[in-house]
Scaffold this active site. Structure first.
Site, PDB file in Angstrom:
ATOM      1  N   ARG A 230       3.483  73.318  23.383  1.00  0.00           N
ATOM      2  CA  ARG A 230       3.856  74.682  23.709  1.00  0.00           C
ATOM      3  C   ARG A 230       4.600  74.743  25.025  1.00  0.00           C
ATOM      4  NH1 ARG A 230       3.908  75.803  19.543  1.00  0.00           N
ATOM      5  NH2 ARG A 230       2.924  77.442  18.322  1.00  0.00           N
ATOM      6  N   GLU A 259      11.400  81.469  24.498  1.00  0.00           N
ATOM      7  CA  GLU A 259      12.231  81.002  23.382  1.00  0.00           C
ATOM      8  C   GLU A 259      12.955  82.186  22.756  1.00  0.00           C
ATOM      9  OE1 GLU A 259       9.844  78.650  20.677  1.00  0.00           O
ATOM     10  OE2 GLU A 259       9.219  77.307  22.280  1.00  0.00           O
ATOM     11  N   HIS A 278      12.582  74.007  18.989  1.00  0.00           N
ATOM     12  CA  HIS A 278      11.269  74.225  18.349  1.00  0.00           C
ATOM     13  C   HIS A 278      11.305  73.791  16.875  1.00  0.00           C
ATOM     14  CE1 HIS A 278       7.376  76.792  18.674  1.00  0.00           C
ATOM     15  NE2 HIS A 278       7.213  75.793  17.822  1.00  0.00           N
TER      16      HIS A 278
HETATM   17  N1  LIG Z   1       6.411  72.087  18.066  1.00  0.00           N
HETATM   18  C1  LIG Z   1       5.917  72.577  16.961  1.00  0.00           C
HETATM   19  O1  LIG Z   1       6.651  73.042  16.083  1.00  0.00           O
HETATM   20  C2  LIG Z   1       4.456  72.545  16.724  1.00  0.00           C
HETATM   21  C3  LIG Z   1       3.578  72.661  17.766  1.00  0.00           C
HETATM   22  N2  LIG Z   1       2.233  72.661  17.546  1.00  0.00           N
HETATM   23  C4  LIG Z   1       1.340  72.762  18.701  1.00  0.00           C
HETATM   24  O2  LIG Z   1       0.698  71.513  18.902  1.00  0.00           O
HETATM   25  C5  LIG Z   1      -0.527  71.713  19.605  1.00  0.00           C
HETATM   26  C6  LIG Z   1      -1.628  70.832  19.040  1.00  0.00           C
HETATM   27  O3  LIG Z   1      -1.889  71.145  17.697  1.00  0.00           O
HETATM   28  P1  LIG Z   1      -3.065  70.440  16.864  1.00  0.00           P
HETATM   29  O4  LIG Z   1      -3.125  69.006  17.163  1.00  0.00           O
HETATM   30  O5  LIG Z   1      -2.890  70.875  15.463  1.00  0.00           O
HETATM   31  O6  LIG Z   1      -4.323  71.166  17.480  1.00  0.00           O
HETATM   32  P2  LIG Z   1      -5.832  70.638  17.533  1.00  0.00           P
HETATM   33  O7  LIG Z   1      -6.663  71.835  17.767  1.00  0.00           O
HETATM   34  O8  LIG Z   1      -6.131  69.775  16.370  1.00  0.00           O
HETATM   35  O9  LIG Z   1      -5.852  69.723  18.840  1.00  0.00           O
HETATM   36  C7  LIG Z   1      -5.755  70.229  20.132  1.00  0.00           C
HETATM   37  C8  LIG Z   1      -6.573  69.328  21.019  1.00  0.00           C
HETATM   38  O10 LIG Z   1      -6.381  69.751  22.372  1.00  0.00           O
HETATM   39  C9  LIG Z   1      -7.622  69.599  23.040  1.00  0.00           C
HETATM   40  N3  LIG Z   1      -7.606  70.435  24.227  1.00  0.00           N
HETATM   41  C10 LIG Z   1      -7.815  71.761  24.343  1.00  0.00           C
HETATM   42  N4  LIG Z   1      -7.710  72.142  25.619  1.00  0.00           N
HETATM   43  C11 LIG Z   1      -7.437  71.015  26.340  1.00  0.00           C
HETATM   44  C12 LIG Z   1      -7.219  70.764  27.705  1.00  0.00           C
HETATM   45  N5  LIG Z   1      -7.290  71.746  28.599  1.00  0.00           N
HETATM   46  N6  LIG Z   1      -6.950  69.500  28.081  1.00  0.00           N
HETATM   47  C13 LIG Z   1      -6.885  68.493  27.170  1.00  0.00           C
HETATM   48  N7  LIG Z   1      -7.111  68.664  25.854  1.00  0.00           N
HETATM   49  C14 LIG Z   1      -7.369  69.924  25.447  1.00  0.00           C
HETATM   50  C15 LIG Z   1      -8.645  69.996  22.010  1.00  0.00           C
HETATM   51  O11 LIG Z   1      -9.913  69.442  22.315  1.00  0.00           O
HETATM   52  C16 LIG Z   1      -8.073  69.396  20.745  1.00  0.00           C
HETATM   53  O12 LIG Z   1      -8.599  68.103  20.496  1.00  0.00           O
HETATM   54  C17 LIG Z   1      -0.765  73.217  19.549  1.00  0.00           C
HETATM   55  O13 LIG Z   1      -0.361  73.781  20.773  1.00  0.00           O
HETATM   56  C18 LIG Z   1       0.175  73.707  18.500  1.00  0.00           C
HETATM   57  O14 LIG Z   1       0.547  75.033  18.677  1.00  0.00           O
HETATM   58  C19 LIG Z   1       1.715  72.498  16.295  1.00  0.00           C
HETATM   59  C20 LIG Z   1       2.546  72.371  15.217  1.00  0.00           C
HETATM   60  C21 LIG Z   1       3.991  72.394  15.345  1.00  0.00           C
HETATM   61  O1  LIG Z   2       2.682  75.566  14.137  1.00  0.00           O
HETATM   62  C1  LIG Z   2       3.002  75.685  15.316  1.00  0.00           C
HETATM   63  O2  LIG Z   2       2.199  75.818  16.251  1.00  0.00           O
HETATM   64  C2  LIG Z   2       4.421  75.662  15.665  1.00  0.00           C
HETATM   65  O3  LIG Z   2       4.740  75.658  16.817  1.00  0.00           O
HETATM   66  C3  LIG Z   2       5.428  75.737  14.593  1.00  0.00           C
HETATM   67  O4  LIG Z   2       6.238  76.836  14.886  1.00  0.00           O
HETATM   68  P1  LIG Z   2       7.221  77.444  13.785  1.00  0.00           P
HETATM   69  O5  LIG Z   2       6.375  77.858  12.623  1.00  0.00           O
HETATM   70  O6  LIG Z   2       8.162  76.356  13.396  1.00  0.00           O
HETATM   71  O7  LIG Z   2       7.895  78.600  14.432  1.00  0.00           O
END
Ligand SMILES: NC(=O)C1=CN([C@@H]2O[C@H](COP(=O)(O)OP(=O)(O)OC[C@H]3O[C@@H](n4cnc5c(N)ncnc54)[C@H](O)[C@@H]3O)[C@@H](O)[C@H]2O)C=CC1
Ligand SMILES: O=C(O)C(=O)COP(=O)(O)O
Length: 526
Positions: A230, A259, A278
Site C-alpha cells: 500500500r 493514486e 497499481h
Molecule cells: N498491489 C496490489 O495490487 C495488491 C496489494 N495487496 C496488499 O498486500 C498487502 C498484504 O496482503 P496479504 O498478504 O493478502 O495480507 P495478509 O493479511 O495475509 O498478510 C499481512 C501480514 O502483515 C502482518 N502485519 C500486520 N501489521 C504488521 C506490522 N505492523 N508489521 C509487520 N507485519 C504486519 C500480518 O501479521 C500478516 O501476516 C495488503 O496491504 C494488501 O492490500 C494485495 C493484493 C494486491
Molecule cells: O487487492 C488489493 O489489495 C489490491 O490492492 C488490488 O487493487 P485493485 O483491485 O487492482 O484496484
C-alpha cells in the site's frame, strides 16, 4: 429486484453472478459527489481500489446492505462507518495472492536488471549494454515485511532463486516463519541486513510511514525496496531523497500515497526507480477469482444469507461460517418465530445449543437468532453485522446454554424469549437434507416446516375444535396448506400449527379466540 452498483472495473464473471439476483449498473470513474448522489438507489456496491467509500458515501447509502471489495485491501472503505450502519463489508482475501506475489518478484528482478529502462532505450533505437549492468538476487538477503499470504508466496519463490530470507511480522510465530524458510527478526535488523526489502503488510496507523527517512538511513547503500502493498507505508518524499543521495540503491513501487500518482519526485528518478500503476492484482486469473468470490458473497447477502469473508463481523472464519450456514438459517427462523410469539418487548433471550450443536461455535448462531428476533422491529435494517449492537441497545440480555446429550435430533436449537408479555419458546432442528423443522413450541412437541404464513393456537384438546377453526378460515377464504396438533397429555392443553397459503385477513384472530376451548392464537409471518 435488488440493485448493485459496480463502480470499478471488474471481470464479467462477477457481473454475471450478480445479474442472477439483481439489476447491475456499471458506472466507472464516478466523482465522489456523483457517487454520493446516486448511492441511495443501491442495495450493494462492488468496488476495487479506485473508489473511496467514505463516511459520507455510507451515510448517503440508505439502502446499502453490502460493500464488496474485489480484492484484499479495504483501506479505501470506512469500515467502522459501515459497521455502525449495519453494512457488511466483504473482500476476497486470497483471490489475488499469487498475482500480487508474482508482481513483487517481477518488480524485484526488473529493478535489479533495469528491464524497464533498458526496454525503453532499445525502443528508442539505442543499443546500450553498459548503463544497464545489473545485480543478481542469488545468495542475496531478502527482508520480507509482513509474512501473510502474499509475503509467504514471495518467500517460496525467492527461496527457489537461492535468496536468504529474513522476515518481520509481529503476529506470526517463529515456527511458522521457519516452516516458510524465513528467519524471524526485528525490523531494525531486517533493514540493516537486507539487500532487498519487500513490503506485504496492510496500511494501518501503525504502518503509515513505517519506512521513513530514519529507517532509510539504517539501510545499506546497495539496498533496494519493493512496495506492492500500500502507498503511504513508505514516506515517498524521504524515499526520493534517499535514492537521489545514494543512501539506498533503488526502489520499485506499485502503490502510492495518492493514486493515480500525479506530480511526484519519484517520477524524475532514472533506472533506480521502477513504477507501475497499481498492477499487483491485474492478472486475468486474479480478476476472475476476486470478481467471482465477491459477487457470490454479494449475491448471498442480498438473498439474506451470511457472507464468508466479511471483514466487519468479528470471529467468523470463512470455514466455520460455511459449515454453520444452515444452522444460522435455522437460528434466524426460530428467532423470528419466537419474537413474534413473544410479541411486545423482549428482555431476555435464552439460546440453548443441544446435541451436536453444543460443540459448535455459538456466537454466529446467537447473532442469527438476534437478527431473526429483531426482524419485526427493524425489518431489513437488521443484519449479521449490527444484530448484536441493536439487541444490546434495546436492552435484550442473552444467555447461552449447552447440552451435548443427543435427544430426537443429532443437533437442535432451543430459543426462549421473555418479555413484557410473557415467555415463549421454540425448538428446531435440521433434517439430513438441510430442511428446517420446528420440533417444539412452548413445550408442545410438533414437527412442522416453517412457512410464510402461519397460525398457532393454544387450545383444550377436545373434539370439534380443529373442524371449527378449519371452517372459520374457510369462511374467510383462507386456504390451509398443512395442519398439525401437538399435545402433552390427552384432553389436556394442545397447540395447533397451521401453514396457510394466504395471509390472515384483519379481524379473524379475534374470531378464532372466541371459539370455545381456544385459549390463545398467534399469527406469524416468516
Ligand atoms: N498491489 C496490489 O495490487 C495488491 C496489494 N495487496 C496488499 O498486500 C498487502 C498484504 O496482503 P496479504 O498478504 O493478502 O495480507 P495478509 O493479511 O495475509 O498478510 C499481512 C501480514 O502483515 C502482518 N502485519 C500486520 N501489521 C504488521 C506490522 N505492523 N508489521 C509487520 N507485519 C504486519 C500480518 O501479521 C500478516 O501476516 C495488503 O496491504 C494488501 O492490500 C494485495 C493484493 C494486491
Ligand atoms: O487487492 C488489493 O489489495 C489490491 O490492492 C488490488 O487493487 P485493485 O483491485 O487492482 O484496484
Amino acid at each position: 429486484m435488488s440493485k448493485v452498483l459496480v463502480s470499478d472495473s471488474i471481470d464479467r464473471a462477477g457481473i454475471d453472478i450478480l445479474s442472477q439476483v439483481a439489476t447491475v449498473d456499471v458506472k466507472l470513474g464516478l466523482k465522489p459527489e456523483e457517487l454520493i448522489k446516486i448511492i441511495g438507489e443501491y442495495d450493494a456496491l462492488m468496488i476495487r481500489s479506485g473508489t473511496r467509500v467514505t463516511q459520507e458515501v455510507i451515510e448517503a447509502g440508505a439502502h446499502l446492505k453490502i460493500i464488496g471489495r474485489a480484492g484484499v485491501g479495504v483501506d479505501n472503505v470506512d469500515v467502522p462507518a459501515a459497521t455502525r450502519q449495519g453494512i457488511v463489508v466483504v473482500n476476497s482475501p486470497e483471490g489475488n495472492t499469487i498475482a500480487a506475489a508474482e508482481h513483487a518478484v517481477a518488480m524485484m528482478l526488473s529493478l535489479s536488471r533495469h528491464i524497464p529502462d533498458a526496454n525503453a532505450s532499445v525502443k528508442k533505437g539505442e543499443w546500450d549494454r553498459k548503463t544497464f549492468v545489473g545485480a543478481e538476487v542469488y545468495k542475496k538477503t531478502l527482508g520480507i515485511v509482513g509474512l501473510g499470504k502474499i509475503g509467504s508466496h514471495v518467500a517460496a519463490v525467492a527461496k527457489a532463486m537461492g535468496m536468504k530470507l529474513l522476515a518481520f511480522d509481529p503476529f506470526i510465530s517463529r515456527e511458522r516463519a521457519e516452516q516458510i524458510g524465513c528467519q524471524l527478526v526485528d525490523l531494525d535488523l531486517l533493514v540493516q541486513q537486507a539487500d532487498y526489502i519487500t513490503l506485504h503488510i496492510p496500511k494501518t496507523p501503525e504502518t503509515t510511514h513505517l519506512i521513513n527517512s530514519e529507517m532509510l538511513k539504517k539501510m545499506k547503500p546497495t539496498t533496494r525496496i519493493i512496495n506492492c502493498a500500500r502507498g503511504g507505508i513508505i514516506d515517498e518524499e524521504a524515499l526520493a531523497v534517499a535514492i537521489k543521495e545514494g543512501t539506498i540503491a533503488g526502489a520499485a513501487l506499485d502503490v502510492y500515497e495518492s493514486e493515480p500518482l500525479k506530480e511526484s519526485p519519484l517520477k524524475s528518478l532514472g533506472k533506480e526507480m521502477v513504477l507501475t500503476p497499481h498492477l499487483g492484482a491485474s492478472t486475468t486469473e486474479a480478476q476472475v477469482n476476486v470478481a467471482v468470490d465477491v459477487a457470490e458473497q454479494i449475491r448471498d447477502v442480498l438473498l439474506g444469507l451470511p457472507a464468508r469473508s466479511a471483514v466487519n463481523i468479528p470471529g467468523l472464519s470463512p470455514d466455520i461460517l460455511e459449515e454453520l450456514k444452515p444452522y444460522m438459517q435455522l437460528s434466524e427462523t426460530l428467532g423470528n418465530l419466537v419474537g413474534q410469539l413473544a410479541g411486545g418487548r423482549v428482555e431476555l433471550l435464552n439460546v440453548s445449543l443441544q446435541g451436536e450443536l453444543a460443540t459448535n461455535r455459538s456466537q454466529p448462531l446467537v447473532v442469527a437468532a438476534l437478527k431473526g428476533l429483531l426482524f419485526q422491529a427493524l425489518r431489513e435494517r437488521v443484519n449479521y453485522v449490527n444484530a448484536s449492537i441493536e439487541a444490546k441497545e434495546r436492552g435484550i440480555r442473552v444467555i447461552e446454554t449447552r447440552d451435548d446429550s443427543i435427544k430426537d435430533y443429532a443437533g437442535s436449537l432451543h430459543l426462549e424469549a421473555t418479555g413484557n408479555l410473557g415467555t415463549h419458546s421454540v425448538t428446531g432442528a435440521l433434517l439430513g437434507n438441510g430442511e428446517i423443522r420446528v420440533t417444539n413450541i412452548d413445550g408442545f412437541p410438533i414437527n412442522v416446516p416453517p412457512s410464510h404464513h402461519m397460525l398457532f393456537t393454544v387450545h383444550r384438546d377436545m373434539p370439534g375444535i380443529i373442524g371449527k377453526i378449519g371452517s372459520l378460515l374457510g369462511s374467510f377464504n383462507v386456504n390451509i396448506a398443512s395442519m398439525q396438533v401437538g399435545r402433552k397429555i390427552v384432553r389436556g392443553d394442545a397447540v395447533m400449527v397451521l401453514s396457510l397459503d394466504d395471509p390472515l385477513p384483519e379481524g379473524i384472530l379475534a374470531e378464532i379466540i372466541k371459539v370455545p376451548g381456544i385459549r390463545d392464537a398467534y399469527t406469524v409471518t416468516l
